[in-house]
Design a protein around this motif. Structure first.
Motif, PDB file in Angstrom:
ATOM      1  N   LEU A  69     -55.720   8.883 -18.549  1.00  0.00           N
ATOM      2  CA  LEU A  69     -56.468   9.367 -17.390  1.00  0.00           C
ATOM      3  C   LEU A  69     -56.399  10.879 -17.367  1.00  0.00           C
ATOM      4  O   LEU A  69     -55.323  11.458 -17.359  1.00  0.00           O
ATOM      5  CB  LEU A  69     -55.885   8.794 -16.091  1.00  0.00           C
ATOM      6  N   GLY A  70     -57.556  11.547 -17.384  1.00  0.00           N
ATOM      7  CA  GLY A  70     -57.589  13.002 -17.422  1.00  0.00           C
ATOM      8  C   GLY A  70     -57.032  13.630 -16.164  1.00  0.00           C
ATOM      9  O   GLY A  70     -57.155  13.084 -15.072  1.00  0.00           O
ATOM     10  N   ASN A  71     -56.402  14.799 -16.319  1.00  0.00           N
ATOM     11  CA  ASN A  71     -55.910  15.539 -15.167  1.00  0.00           C
ATOM     12  C   ASN A  71     -57.075  15.998 -14.314  1.00  0.00           C
ATOM     13  O   ASN A  71     -58.183  16.185 -14.789  1.00  0.00           O
ATOM     14  CB  ASN A  71     -55.088  16.747 -15.615  1.00  0.00           C
ATOM     15  N   THR A  81     -50.713  10.844 -13.003  1.00  0.00           N
ATOM     16  CA  THR A  81     -49.410  11.123 -12.409  1.00  0.00           C
ATOM     17  C   THR A  81     -49.233  10.345 -11.108  1.00  0.00           C
ATOM     18  O   THR A  81     -48.174   9.764 -10.846  1.00  0.00           O
ATOM     19  CB  THR A  81     -49.253  12.631 -12.150  1.00  0.00           C
ATOM     20  N   ILE A  82     -50.301  10.322 -10.296  1.00  0.00           N
ATOM     21  CA  ILE A  82     -50.236   9.548  -9.056  1.00  0.00           C
ATOM     22  C   ILE A  82     -50.137   8.064  -9.361  1.00  0.00           C
ATOM     23  O   ILE A  82     -49.339   7.336  -8.761  1.00  0.00           O
ATOM     24  CB  ILE A  82     -51.474   9.838  -8.183  1.00  0.00           C
ATOM     25  N   MET A  83     -50.928   7.611 -10.330  1.00  0.00           N
ATOM     26  CA  MET A  83     -50.905   6.196 -10.666  1.00  0.00           C
ATOM     27  C   MET A  83     -49.564   5.784 -11.269  1.00  0.00           C
ATOM     28  O   MET A  83     -49.141   4.638 -11.120  1.00  0.00           O
ATOM     29  CB  MET A  83     -52.038   5.851 -11.638  1.00  0.00           C
ATOM     30  N   ALA A  84     -48.879   6.701 -11.937  1.00  0.00           N
ATOM     31  CA  ALA A  84     -47.558   6.385 -12.485  1.00  0.00           C
ATOM     32  C   ALA A  84     -46.575   6.062 -11.372  1.00  0.00           C
ATOM     33  O   ALA A  84     -45.657   5.248 -11.539  1.00  0.00           O
ATOM     34  CB  ALA A  84     -47.045   7.551 -13.316  1.00  0.00           C
ATOM     35  N   ALA A 104     -48.495  -2.679 -12.696  1.00  0.00           N
ATOM     36  CA  ALA A 104     -47.987  -2.072 -13.928  1.00  0.00           C
ATOM     37  C   ALA A 104     -47.631  -0.617 -13.682  1.00  0.00           C
ATOM     38  O   ALA A 104     -48.380   0.119 -13.028  1.00  0.00           O
ATOM     39  CB  ALA A 104     -49.024  -2.182 -15.032  1.00  0.00           C
ATOM     40  N   LYS A 105     -46.463  -0.225 -14.205  1.00  0.00           N
ATOM     41  CA  LYS A 105     -46.002   1.156 -14.120  1.00  0.00           C
ATOM     42  C   LYS A 105     -45.423   1.572 -15.465  1.00  0.00           C
ATOM     43  O   LYS A 105     -45.116   0.736 -16.312  1.00  0.00           O
ATOM     44  CB  LYS A 105     -44.940   1.296 -13.018  1.00  0.00           C
ATOM     45  N   PRO A 106     -45.252   2.890 -15.674  1.00  0.00           N
ATOM     46  CA  PRO A 106     -44.755   3.355 -16.969  1.00  0.00           C
ATOM     47  C   PRO A 106     -43.340   2.870 -17.254  1.00  0.00           C
ATOM     48  O   PRO A 106     -42.487   2.830 -16.366  1.00  0.00           O
ATOM     49  CB  PRO A 106     -44.789   4.884 -16.839  1.00  0.00           C
ATOM     50  N   GLU A 107     -43.122   2.531 -18.511  1.00  0.00           N
ATOM     51  CA  GLU A 107     -41.781   2.148 -18.946  1.00  0.00           C
ATOM     52  C   GLU A 107     -40.851   3.346 -18.955  1.00  0.00           C
ATOM     53  O   GLU A 107     -39.696   3.268 -18.549  1.00  0.00           O
ATOM     54  CB  GLU A 107     -41.867   1.535 -20.343  1.00  0.00           C
ATOM     55  N   SER A 108     -41.352   4.473 -19.438  1.00  0.00           N
ATOM     56  CA  SER A 108     -40.546   5.697 -19.463  1.00  0.00           C
ATOM     57  C   SER A 108     -41.390   6.896 -19.061  1.00  0.00           C
ATOM     58  O   SER A 108     -41.100   7.557 -18.063  1.00  0.00           O
ATOM     59  CB  SER A 108     -39.915   5.902 -20.850  1.00  0.00           C
ATOM     60  N   THR A 109     -42.427   7.178 -19.812  1.00  0.00           N
ATOM     61  CA  THR A 109     -43.300   8.302 -19.493  1.00  0.00           C
ATOM     62  C   THR A 109     -44.735   7.804 -19.336  1.00  0.00           C
ATOM     63  O   THR A 109     -45.076   6.698 -19.745  1.00  0.00           O
ATOM     64  CB  THR A 109     -43.263   9.370 -20.606  1.00  0.00           C
ATOM     65  N   ALA A 134     -57.109   0.398  -8.986  1.00  0.00           N
ATOM     66  CA  ALA A 134     -56.074   1.310  -8.481  1.00  0.00           C
ATOM     67  C   ALA A 134     -56.669   2.177  -7.386  1.00  0.00           C
ATOM     68  O   ALA A 134     -57.888   2.392  -7.328  1.00  0.00           O
ATOM     69  CB  ALA A 134     -55.517   2.178  -9.609  1.00  0.00           C
ATOM     70  N   ASN A 135     -55.785   2.650  -6.513  1.00  0.00           N
ATOM     71  CA  ASN A 135     -56.127   3.643  -5.496  1.00  0.00           C
ATOM     72  C   ASN A 135     -57.135   3.130  -4.468  1.00  0.00           C
ATOM     73  O   ASN A 135     -58.007   3.883  -4.033  1.00  0.00           O
ATOM     74  CB  ASN A 135     -56.669   4.919  -6.162  1.00  0.00           C
ATOM     75  N   LEU A 136     -56.987   1.898  -4.029  1.00  0.00           N
ATOM     76  CA  LEU A 136     -57.901   1.379  -3.014  1.00  0.00           C
ATOM     77  C   LEU A 136     -57.713   2.066  -1.672  1.00  0.00           C
ATOM     78  O   LEU A 136     -58.682   2.278  -0.938  1.00  0.00           O
ATOM     79  CB  LEU A 136     -57.705  -0.134  -2.837  1.00  0.00           C
TER      80      LEU A 136
END
Length: 414
Positions: A69-71, A81-84, A104-109, A134-136
C-alpha cells in the motif's frame, strides 16, 4: 505497472496487493465562475510505476497474506502503517459454507507476512473465495454470509469521518495458489474530491476571501456488492446499487484565505478531502429569477463560503458587514470509484450565483474557521440562482448646452 513477483518465489503464502487507479477528466466552463476538474493519482508521493520485492518464506503451510500500500500525504487516505495497527478483515467461503473470518496483521514488519490473528488456516481441497475490506469506520457496514456479500455505505456528515474504504476479492485453490499465493488487489470503494480556488483576474476591483466549501445535494447512500471476478489492477469497481438520500457536506478551511492567481486548497489538511460514494449526478439547473425558483431541479452544486469586498473596503457579498455566505456553481461530474478529483474554481469572471433554498440539506459547519459568521440572509431580496456580482459599472454622459438668459442687463460706465 504491476509489482513484480520474484521468479524464485516458492513460499506457501497468499499475497495481498493494494492498487490504485487514476483518471483524467475535462469539465466545461460554467457561466460566471470557471470550474475545472482534474484527477490525480491516489498514490501521492509515488512515481507512476512502483516496484516492490517479495521475500520468500518457508516453514508455514497456513494461509497468510502480504500487503502493498503506497504511502499517502493526505490525512483521509488509508496507509499501510495505519492498517498494520488496525488490521484488515478477510472472510473465506468454500463448499457452500463460511470457512473463516479473521483479521490479518503483520507478523513482524509491514513488508513481511501478515497473519490471521485467531488461528492459522490451511488450504482445503476445494476452491475458496476471499472477501476483504479495511477502514470502514462509520462509513460502511459489511454483510458477509453465504447469501450476501455486500457493504452498505452511508457518507458521514463530517469530512473527518469520511474514511477511505478499501475492498478486495479473489478466488483460489490449493493447486493453483499454495506455492505462489493468492493475489488480492485492494481498491478504493469511494471517490475522493479536493476543491481549490483562485482569482486570476488582474483588473477586478474586488477581493474574495474564502473559508470553506460545501458539496451540496449529492447522494449519500449506496450498497456495494462484491463482484464475482477478482478485483485487479486496471479494472473498475462497478457493482453498486442505485444511490440515494441526497445530502450536503461542508469542509471548512483551516483559516480564511484571500484569493489571488495561485490556487489554494479549500480543504483542511487535518480532516482530509471529501470521500463520497460513486455516482452519476445531475447538475443544478440554476434558475435565474424568483419566478423560476419553482423549476429548481434539486441538482448538485458546489458552494464556496466567501466574503467579497471592494478594494476600497466596502462589503459586497453578503451585505452584512464581516459575515460570509455561499456562492454556488452547478456541478456536473460523474464520480467513479477509485478516482481522485481535483476541482479548481477561478473567480476570474465573477463569483457564481446565490445559493438555492436548501433548508432540507443543512450542511455541517462545525469545521469552519474561528470567528467566521455565516449570513442567514446574504442579500435582500434573495434570488436563488441570480449572479452574485453584476456587470461592470458604466456611465452615460451628457453635458447641458449653454442657454441665454431672458434678462437683459444694461450698465452705464461713469
Amino acid at each position: 505497472m504491476s509489482p513484480r513477483r520474484p521468479e524464485n518465489a516458492t513460499d506457501k503464502k497468499s499475497i495481498l496487493y493494494l492498487y490504485f487507479n487514476s483518471l483524467h477528466i475535462n469539465i466545461s466552463t460554467i457561466n460566471k465562475l470557471t470550474l475545472a476538474a482534474l484527477s490525480a493519482t491516489a498514490l501521492l508521493g509515488f512515481s507512476a510505476c512502483t516496484q516492490t520485492q517479495e521475500v520468500p518464506t518457508t516453514g508455514n503451510t497456513g494461509l497468510t497474506f502480504r500487503t502493498f500500500l503506497g504511502n499517502s500525504t493526505r490525512a483521509a487516505e488509508y496507509t499501510r502503517t495505519i492498517m498494520a495497527t488496525d488490521g484488515f478483515n478477510v472472510s473465506a467461503f468454500g463448499n457452500g459454507d463460511l470457512y473463516f473470518t479473521d483479521t490479518a496483521k503483520p507478523e513482524s514488519t509491514e513488508d513481511g507476512i501478515w497473519n490471521t490473528q485467531t488461528g492459522s488456516y490451511i488450504w482445503p481441497s476445494y476452491e475458496l473465495s476471499f472477501y476483504a475490506y479495511a477502514n470502514l469506520g462509520t462509513y460502511g457496514t459489511a454483510t458477509l454470509n453465504t447469501t450476501d456479500k455486500k457493504i452498505d455505505l452511508t457518507t458521514p456528515a463530517k469530512v473527518a469521518d469520511q474514511k477511505d474504504v478499501i475492498v478486495a476479492f479473489n478466488k483460489g485453490t490449493r493447486a493453483a495458489h499454495e506455492t505462489t499465493g493468492v493475489p488480492m488487489y485492494f481498491k478504493h470503494a469511494l471517490s475522493q474530491v479536493e476543491v481549490w480556488a483562485k482569482n486570476t483576474s488582474t483588473t477586478a476591483q474586488y477581493t474574495v476571501e474564502v473559508a470553506g466549501v460545501k458539496l451540496a445535494r449529492i447522494n449519500s447512500k449506496v450498497t456495494f456488492t462484491y463482484p464475482d471476478a477478482a478485483t485487479a489492477s486496471g479494472t473498475a469497481l462497478t457493482a453498486y446499487g442505485t444511490p440515494g438520500t441526497p445530502a450536503s457536506f461542508f469542509a471548512g478551511s483551516s483559516a480564511v484565505q484571500t484569493l489571488d492567481g495561485t490556487a489554494k486548497s479549500l480543504m483542511n489538511s487535518a480532516n482530509g478531502n471529501f470521500m463520497i460514494i460513486p455516482q452519476t449526478i445531475t447538475a443544478w439547473n440554476q434558475p435565474e429569477t424568483l419566478a423560476d425558483a419553482a423549476t429548481d431541479n434539486k441538482g448538485t452544486y458546489l458552494a464556496v463560503l466567501v466574503r467579497i469586498k471592494s478594494k476600497a473596503g466596502a462589503q459586497i457579498y453578503p451585505t452584512a458587514t464581516d459575515e460570509f455566505a455561499y456562492a454556488a456553481v452547478p456541478l456536473n461530474i460523474n464520480f467513479e470509484a477509485g478516482k481522485k478529483y481535483k476541482i479548481t474554481l477561478d473567480f476570474v469572471n465573477g463569483a457564481g450565483f446565490e445559493e438555492p433554498n436548501n433548508a432540507t440539506d443543512a450542511s455541517e459547519t462545525s469545521d469552519k474557521p474561528a470567528n467566521v459568521v455565516i449570513s442567514d440572509t446574504p442579500v435582500t431580496p434573495e434570488t436563488p440562482g441570480k449572479a452574485i456580482l453584476g456587470g461592470p459599472i458604466k456611465f452615460t454622459v451628457e453635458v447641458e448646452g449653454w442657454t441665454t438668459s431672458d434678462n437683459s442687463i444694461s450698465m452705464n460706465v461713469q
